[in-house]
Write a protein that holds these residues in place. Sequence first.
Motif: not given
Length: 151
Positions: A113-127, A129-138
Amino acid sequence: MNYGKEYTKFYKRMEKQQKKYAAVGMTDEQIKNICDFDKEIFLSDLKYMRHNQSLNPCEDMGDDMNPYILRFPKSFTVPACECCGEGRYDWIEEIENERIYSYLKTLDKTDLEILTMNAFEGKTQKEISAITGMSQQAVSYRIRKYREALS
């Protein structure tokens, strides 16, 4: 598209090319390597055409390449099931590199899910982290881990 016809045309072109290569003094091994490469490109192009047809009904693409939306209009009335995520990771099946494909198949749903959001949907790490509930660092750590494994 008539794939059988395309294969026939390809192999006829290859026969002509092989004769030309032999006439200029290439070895059988060199000719085979070039033919293997050309076949790989041909198959990749066919795969691309099969999976990437325009939805624009105004484009004239010939009878055998009409946009699918004109040929099968009822198929485009069914909404995609985004609520359960079915088909969300189908892009993995299109990966041709065995090493990358094997790596991606080992990832769990969160990583995919993280890989898909980042690579294919162009979401930022901050976005993400907000969706997954993880920290931005994680999220940043995981993305860096994917890049290292895939490079």
